[in-house]
Design a protein around this motif. Structure first.
Motif, mmCIF file in Angstrom:
data_model
loop_
_atom_site.group_PDB
_atom_site.id
_atom_site.type_symbol
_atom_site.label_atom_id
_atom_site.label_comp_id
_atom_site.label_asym_id
_atom_site.label_seq_id
_atom_site.Cartn_x
_atom_site.Cartn_y
_atom_site.Cartn_z
ATOM 1 N N ALA A 113 0.980 -1.166 0.257
ATOM 2 C CA ALA A 113 -0.040 0.123 0.022
ATOM 3 C C ALA A 113 0.862 1.230 -0.163
ATOM 4 N N ALA A 114 0.493 2.340 -0.817
ATOM 5 C CA ALA A 114 1.376 3.470 -0.813
ATOM 6 C C ALA A 114 1.476 4.092 0.701
ATOM 7 N N GLY A 115 2.431 4.297 1.130
ATOM 8 C CA GLY A 115 3.026 4.870 2.428
ATOM 9 C C GLY A 115 3.344 3.839 3.256
ATOM 10 N N HIS A 116 3.235 2.284 2.985
ATOM 11 C CA HIS A 116 3.607 1.398 3.675
ATOM 12 C C HIS A 116 5.233 1.224 3.528
ATOM 13 N N ARG A 117 6.085 1.200 4.532
ATOM 14 C CA ARG A 117 7.618 1.019 4.590
ATOM 15 C C ARG A 117 7.802 -0.447 5.262
ATOM 16 N N PRO A 118 8.095 -1.500 4.218
ATOM 17 C CA PRO A 118 8.291 -2.788 4.801
ATOM 18 C C PRO A 118 9.572 -2.839 5.524
ATOM 19 N N ASP A 119 9.510 -3.748 6.637
ATOM 20 C CA ASP A 119 10.730 -4.117 7.290
ATOM 21 C C ASP A 119 11.349 -5.216 6.947
ATOM 22 N N LEU A 120 12.463 -5.522 7.686
ATOM 23 C CA LEU A 120 13.300 -6.740 7.079
ATOM 24 C C LEU A 120 12.650 -8.000 7.405
ATOM 25 N N ALA A 121 11.619 -8.178 8.091
ATOM 26 C CA ALA A 121 11.007 -9.539 8.344
ATOM 27 C C ALA A 121 10.234 -9.731 7.109
ATOM 28 N N GLU A 122 9.381 -8.532 6.835
ATOM 29 C CA GLU A 122 8.602 -8.713 5.622
ATOM 30 C C GLU A 122 9.440 -8.953 4.325
ATOM 31 N N ALA A 123 10.454 -8.394 3.948
ATOM 32 C CA ALA A 123 11.542 -8.775 3.010
ATOM 33 C C ALA A 123 11.915 -10.120 2.916
ATOM 34 N N LYS A 124 12.285 -10.572 4.072
ATOM 35 C CA LYS A 124 12.805 -11.995 4.183
ATOM 36 C C LYS A 124 11.666 -12.878 3.696
ATOM 37 N N GLN A 125 10.454 -12.506 4.151
ATOM 38 C CA GLN A 125 9.195 -13.473 3.990
ATOM 39 C C GLN A 125 8.905 -13.613 2.437
ATOM 40 N N ALA A 126 9.040 -12.381 1.681
ATOM 41 C CA ALA A 126 8.930 -11.993 0.172
ATOM 42 C C ALA A 126 9.871 -12.995 -0.456
ATOM 43 N N LEU A 127 11.158 -12.995 0.056
ATOM 44 C CA LEU A 127 12.115 -13.600 -0.610
ATOM 45 C C LEU A 127 11.899 -15.308 -0.487
ATOM 46 N N ALA A 128 11.565 -15.605 0.703
ATOM 47 C CA ALA A 128 11.298 -17.092 1.173
ATOM 48 C C ALA A 128 9.992 -17.573 0.351
ATOM 49 N N CYS A 129 8.894 -16.680 -0.017
ATOM 50 C CA CYS A 129 7.790 -17.118 -0.673
ATOM 51 C C CYS A 129 8.411 -17.413 -2.391
ATOM 52 N N LEU A 130 8.992 -16.513 -2.622
ATOM 53 C CA LEU A 130 9.584 -16.527 -4.135
ATOM 54 C C LEU A 130 10.377 -17.818 -4.326
ATOM 55 N N ARG A 131 11.443 -18.054 -3.418
ATOM 56 C CA ARG A 131 11.954 -19.282 -3.419
ATOM 57 C C ARG A 131 11.234 -20.496 -3.514
ATOM 58 N N ALA A 132 10.291 -20.557 -2.505
ATOM 59 C CA ALA A 132 9.435 -21.975 -2.302
ATOM 60 C C ALA A 132 8.431 -21.910 -3.254
ATOM 61 N N GLN A 133 7.735 -21.117 -3.701
ATOM 62 C CA GLN A 133 6.536 -20.935 -4.621
ATOM 63 C C GLN A 133 6.724 -20.722 -6.043
ATOM 64 N N GLY A 134 7.828 -19.912 -6.238
ATOM 65 C CA GLY A 134 8.097 -19.317 -7.498
ATOM 66 C C GLY A 134 7.099 -18.040 -7.613
ATOM 67 N N PRO A 135 7.411 -17.351 -8.970
ATOM 68 C CA PRO A 135 6.585 -15.814 -8.976
ATOM 69 C C PRO A 135 4.998 -16.095 -8.777
ATOM 70 N N SER A 136 4.623 -15.195 -7.871
ATOM 71 C CA SER A 136 3.328 -14.945 -7.473
ATOM 72 C C SER A 136 2.876 -13.535 -7.286
ATOM 73 N N ALA A 137 1.604 -13.501 -7.075
ATOM 74 C CA ALA A 137 1.149 -12.040 -6.489
ATOM 75 C C ALA A 137 1.877 -11.661 -5.412
ATOM 76 N N GLN A 138 2.363 -12.628 -4.396
ATOM 77 C CA GLN A 138 2.899 -12.164 -3.246
ATOM 78 C C GLN A 138 4.309 -11.858 -3.261
ATOM 79 N N ALA A 139 5.007 -12.518 -4.449
ATOM 80 C CA ALA A 139 6.453 -12.050 -4.304
ATOM 81 C C ALA A 139 6.719 -12.516 -5.976
ATOM 82 N N PHE A 140 7.529 -11.820 -6.553
ATOM 83 C CA PHE A 140 7.779 -12.024 -8.089
ATOM 84 C C PHE A 140 8.936 -11.404 -8.481
ATOM 85 N N SER A 141 9.464 -11.477 -9.748
ATOM 86 C CA SER A 141 10.646 -10.920 -10.176
ATOM 87 C C SER A 141 10.454 -10.171 -11.216
ATOM 88 N N PHE A 142 11.636 -9.569 -11.790
ATOM 89 C CA PHE A 142 11.522 -8.557 -13.081
ATOM 90 C C PHE A 142 10.907 -9.748 -14.188
#
Length: 160
Positions: A113-142
């Motif tokens: 959401a505009a105005g939200h500043r993600p923290d390191l826990a959120e960032a680690k979760q996004a990276l883990a999600c991408l690694r585990a499930q591949g690209p999705s609406a929760q975490a994706f790549s270029f």
């Protein structure tokens, strides 16, 4: 029109040596300049850093040689333009001199959401999600981007 969502990005890299070693000098010497270029780039919103302006001091992983970059941009296009052009592209081309070659995704993108500043826990979760499930609406790549969530519907005006 103001955007309801911004793009968060996290990327990590495992340095070949501690940042204060001579091997890493070429990278470290460019870091402040590249961060300043990012901050001055069209579409840049925010980046995670200490009060002293240092993101490399943040250690979200047990391995001290893993550095993290977490930022927010107003669009995928703005981030892509910064990453793949200008001086940042030169830095990318030389990353093999300073960082181990990864065997898993090291960059994740997700909408916030505009105005939200993600923290390191959120960032680690996004990276883990991408690694585990591949690209999705929760975490994706270029290479496999997802659009922002649907913009909220305008609130109908009440009739007087």
């Amino acid at each position: 029109m103001q955007r309801s969502y911004h793009l968060a990005q996290v990327n990590i890299a495992k340095a070949l040596a501690p940042l204060d070693s001579p091997l890493m000098q070429g990278f470290v010497e460019q870091l402040d300049h590249i961060n300043q270029l990012a901050e001055a780039s069209p579409g840049f919103v925010w980046r995670l850093q200490t009060d002293a302006g240092d993101a490399t001091a943040l250690q979200p992983y047990e391995d001290e040689r893993i550095i993290v970059n977490l930022s927010v941009w107003d669009s995928l296009e703005a981030l892509k333009t910064f990453v793949y052009s200008g001086e940042h592209l030169g830095l990318l081309r030389n990353k093999k001199h300073w960082f181990e070659k990864p065997d898993v995704p090291i960059l994740a993108l997700w909408w916030v959401a505009a105005g939200h500043r993600p923290d390191l826990a959120e960032a680690k979760q996004a990276l883990a999600c991408l690694r585990a499930q591949g690209p999705s609406a929760q975490a994706f790549s270029f290479a496999a981007p997802f659009p922002p969530p649907q913009q909220p519907a305008p609130v109908p005006e009440t009739q007087a």
